[in-house]
Design an enzyme around this catalytic site. Structure first.
Site, PDB file in Angstrom:
ATOM      1  N   GLY A 181      96.082  -4.812   3.793  1.00  0.00           N
ATOM      2  CA  GLY A 181      95.094  -3.744   3.743  1.00  0.00           C
ATOM      3  C   GLY A 181      95.322  -2.675   2.697  1.00  0.00           C
ATOM      4  N   LYS A 182      96.020  -3.001   1.614  1.00  0.00           N
ATOM      5  CA  LYS A 182      96.255  -1.990   0.574  1.00  0.00           C
ATOM      6  C   LYS A 182      94.952  -1.476  -0.023  1.00  0.00           C
ATOM      7  CE  LYS A 182      98.915  -4.453  -2.084  1.00  0.00           C
ATOM      8  NZ  LYS A 182      98.880  -5.674  -1.261  1.00  0.00           N
ATOM      9  N   ILE A 197      91.933  -1.305   1.410  1.00  0.00           N
ATOM     10  CA  ILE A 197      91.274  -0.419   2.378  1.00  0.00           C
ATOM     11  C   ILE A 197      91.963   0.945   2.401  1.00  0.00           C
ATOM     12  CG2 ILE A 197      90.786  -0.044   4.827  1.00  0.00           C
ATOM     13  CD1 ILE A 197      90.512  -3.095   5.088  1.00  0.00           C
ATOM     14  N   LYS A 215      93.846  -0.456 -10.250  1.00  0.00           N
ATOM     15  CA  LYS A 215      94.656  -1.625  -9.924  1.00  0.00           C
ATOM     16  C   LYS A 215      94.962  -2.319 -11.240  1.00  0.00           C
ATOM     17  CE  LYS A 215      95.296  -5.635  -7.005  1.00  0.00           C
ATOM     18  NZ  LYS A 215      94.867  -6.383  -5.814  1.00  0.00           N
ATOM     19  N   ASP A 226      89.077  -5.897  -6.304  1.00  0.00           N
ATOM     20  CA  ASP A 226      89.475  -4.784  -5.441  1.00  0.00           C
ATOM     21  C   ASP A 226      88.934  -3.463  -5.987  1.00  0.00           C
ATOM     22  OD1 ASP A 226      90.814  -6.496  -3.733  1.00  0.00           O
ATOM     23  OD2 ASP A 226      92.716  -6.288  -4.771  1.00  0.00           O
ATOM     24  N   GLU A 235      97.058   0.902  -7.135  1.00  0.00           N
ATOM     25  CA  GLU A 235      97.231  -0.161  -6.144  1.00  0.00           C
ATOM     26  C   GLU A 235      97.971  -1.342  -6.762  1.00  0.00           C
ATOM     27  OE1 GLU A 235      94.883  -3.348  -3.285  1.00  0.00           O
ATOM     28  OE2 GLU A 235      93.704  -1.852  -4.374  1.00  0.00           O
ATOM     29  N   THR A 236      99.039  -1.771  -6.108  1.00  0.00           N
ATOM     30  CA  THR A 236      99.809  -2.906  -6.587  1.00  0.00           C
ATOM     31  C   THR A 236      99.306  -4.193  -5.931  1.00  0.00           C
ATOM     32  OG1 THR A 236     101.505  -2.533  -4.885  1.00  0.00           O
ATOM     33  CG2 THR A 236     101.821  -1.464  -7.025  1.00  0.00           C
ATOM     34  N   GLY A 256     100.205  -7.797  -3.798  1.00  0.00           N
ATOM     35  CA  GLY A 256     101.197  -8.447  -2.945  1.00  0.00           C
ATOM     36  C   GLY A 256     102.165  -7.455  -2.334  1.00  0.00           C
TER      37      GLY A 256
END
Length: 218
Positions: free
Chosen positions: A17-18, A20, A35, A46, A102-103, A105
């Site tokens: 859920g990164k 979200i 990202k 994303d 945002e990364t 995995g």
């Protein structure tokens, strides 16, 4: 005026859920979102998801540095396209706003052929928000990530539990987060801008420390 220090949004695992959480935090902080590497689902990335979920007019969602066709680990997806890149050499988007990064995995997932996500975060000297959710084995995954962050010198700003609550797990994990707060998104169903706004509003007070710590130096 110095730039505001970017913040990494990292996860204990894939699909926890990164994105979200990134949307909620972007909305709550009216921050910018980026990202750097997107592998697969380019038609609805994303970045596009976050863009659709946020409502405020200040935030900007910046284009990815690397876009890969195959929905796979970035190092493999890049190899399939005969592409080479070094995430430690990425140029971050220019903005005078707080940037959430945002990364992909988990912390030890590859981000390029030679570096993990943890390498990328440490290389760019970012503090991190760690995202977790409850499932069988998540305590182990969460504590391993917290230990790795300590070893790598990555500051933990807060731990965000995405989804349902589990007090037994949370009380155990809380012993290892030190002074960093543990925040909760709740269950967002259906997932839409209204739910994101509500979750962001609920987290605003808890996120006030980020306003103080990550303002431009004058």
């Amino acid at each position: 005026m110095a730039a505001i220090q970017p913040i990494a949004i990292a996860g204990i695992h894939t699909d926890i859920g990164k994105t979200i959480v990134s949307a909620i935090l972007t909305e709550a902080l009216q921050a910018d979102y980026w990202k750097p590497v997107q592998a697969g689902t380019l038609e609805h990335s994303d970045r596009m998801t976050v863009q659709e979920l946020i409502s405020n007019t200040r935030s900007r969602c910046h284009p990815e540095a690397i876009r890969l066709q195959l929905a796979a680990s970035p190092h493999h997806a890049a190899a399939c396209e005969n592409r080479e890149y070094d995430s430690c050499q990425f140029l971050f988007p220019e903005t005078d706003n707080l940037l959430l990064v945002e990364t992909a995995g988990g912390l030890m997932s590859p981000i390029d052929a030679d570096h993990t996500v943890a390498d990328f975060i440490a290389c760019h000297k970012m503090p991190a928000i760690l995202v977790t959710r409850h499932y069988l084995g998540s305590i182990n995954h969460t504590l391993l990530c917290l230990e790795l962050m300590r070893q790598r010198g990555i500051p933990l700003l807060c731990l965000v539990v995405n989804g349902h609550r589990d007090e037994a797990s949370e009380s155990f994990i809380g012993r290892y987060t030190g002074d960093s707060p543990v925040l909760f998104t709740g269950v967002l169903d259906p997932l839409n801008p209204g739910q994101i706004r509500d979750a962001a509003q609920q987290l605003k007070t808890s996120l006030s420390f980020l306003y103080e710590q990550h303002q431009p130096e004058r």
